[in-house]
Scaffold this active site. Structure first.
Site, PDB file in Angstrom:
ATOM      1  N   TYR A 155       0.847  -1.108   0.135  1.00  0.00           N
ATOM      2  CA  TYR A 155      -0.010   0.042  -0.098  1.00  0.00           C
ATOM      3  C   TYR A 155       0.933   1.365   0.171  1.00  0.00           C
ATOM      4  CZ  TYR A 155      -3.893   2.968   1.655  1.00  0.00           C
ATOM      5  OH  TYR A 155      -4.822   4.008   1.809  1.00  0.00           O
ATOM      6  N   LYS A 159       0.785   4.119  -2.913  1.00  0.00           N
ATOM      7  CA  LYS A 159       0.560   5.367  -2.668  1.00  0.00           C
ATOM      8  C   LYS A 159       1.724   6.373  -3.026  1.00  0.00           C
ATOM      9  CE  LYS A 159      -3.763   4.847  -1.344  1.00  0.00           C
ATOM     10  NZ  LYS A 159      -4.998   5.234  -2.217  1.00  0.00           N
ATOM     11  N   ILE A 188      -8.604   8.394   8.665  1.00  0.00           N
ATOM     12  CA  ILE A 188      -9.972   8.684   8.305  1.00  0.00           C
ATOM     13  C   ILE A 188     -10.861   7.980   8.593  1.00  0.00           C
ATOM     14  CG2 ILE A 188     -11.586   9.787   6.650  1.00  0.00           C
ATOM     15  CD1 ILE A 188      -9.271  11.539   6.887  1.00  0.00           C
TER      16      ILE A 188
END
Length: 254
Positions: A155, A159, A188
């Site tokens: 990941y 990114k 988030i």
């Protein structure tokens, strides 16, 4: 009242839930026509109902961002329905977290395909319309994980790759009136972070509390926090902001 995106069309990948849904709603509230793609049919149906109830314009299509044919067809459909594609938000993402020695080939390949190949395919399909109309805004959703994060070799790499992709598109497309920028969220509250809590064996509330303790503003992020940053990059008035990455994380560090 006229919104700042009235007359514009926004296309959002992974737009049926979480950050993507928050971005879609923000654009619709500001007058944009919105098209989303996702693979979650149930969530897409819910979005259709929600937008219809509010009188917002929406095209919600089941499509896999790793399929060039499906993404090109969805973008073509949005242009036919609304007349243009002005804003592309590459938001679709998945996690397949694990420490390096446990990470499988499939864990790596799936994450690369969705984040990087998916963004490449959508940008390639959208840019031909944007160049023709001499206007466009491409916003890629990166992450503070781009700076490195335990258990996320795949990941974090994807990114970080999106940031290089962003800066390259900014250089290539700028002369055509098309800008490309990236938003890198911190913690988030979404279904994805709920899945992270489950993976590491803690309750979501515990994960939120642990995260907030490290965030200078003293709260966790919400999808609308990311939507606000995306809207800044998407604004017509942001035409001199190009190739930038903004970390939306409640502080200066991930």
């Amino acid at each position: 009242m006229r919104g700042r995106f009235t007359g514009r069309t926004a296309f959002i990948t992974g737009g049926s839930r979480g950050i993507g849904k928050g971005i879609a709603l923000a654009f619709a509230e500001e007058g944009a026509s919105v098209a989303i793609v996702d693979i979650n049919e149930e969530a897409l149906a819910q979005m259709k109902d929600e937008f219809a109830a509010k009188g917002y314009k929406l095209r919600a299509t089941k499509a896999n961002v790793t399929s060039a044919d499906e993404i090109e067809a969805a973008i073509d459909d949005a242009v036919q329905a609304f007349g243009s594609i002005d804003i592309l938000v590459n938001n679709a993402g998945i996690i397949r977290d694990n420490l390096l020695f446990k990470m499988t080939d499939n864990d790596w390949e799936q994450v690369m395909d969705v984040h990087l190949k998916g963004s490449f395919l959508a940008a390639r399909a959208a840019q031909k319309y944007m160049i023709e109309q001499k206007y466009g805004r491409i916003i890629n959703i990166s992450s503070t994980s781009a700076l490195g994060n335990r258990g996320q070799a795949n990941y974090a790499t994807a990114k970080a790759g999106l940031q290089g992709f962003t800066k390259t598109l900014a250089i290539e497309l700028g002369k055509f009136g098309v800008t490309c920028n990236a938003v890198a969220p911190g913690f988030i509250e979404t279904e994805m972070t709920q899945a992270t809590a489950a993976r590491i064996g803690v309750s979501f509330e515990e994960l939120v509390q642990a995260s907030v303790s490290q965030i200078p503003v003293g709260r966790s992020g919400k999808p609308e926090d990311i939507a606000n940053a995306v809207a800044f990059f998407a604004d017509e008035k942001s035409s001199f902001v190009n190739g930038q990455v903004i970390y939306v994380a409640g502080g200066p560090k991930a």
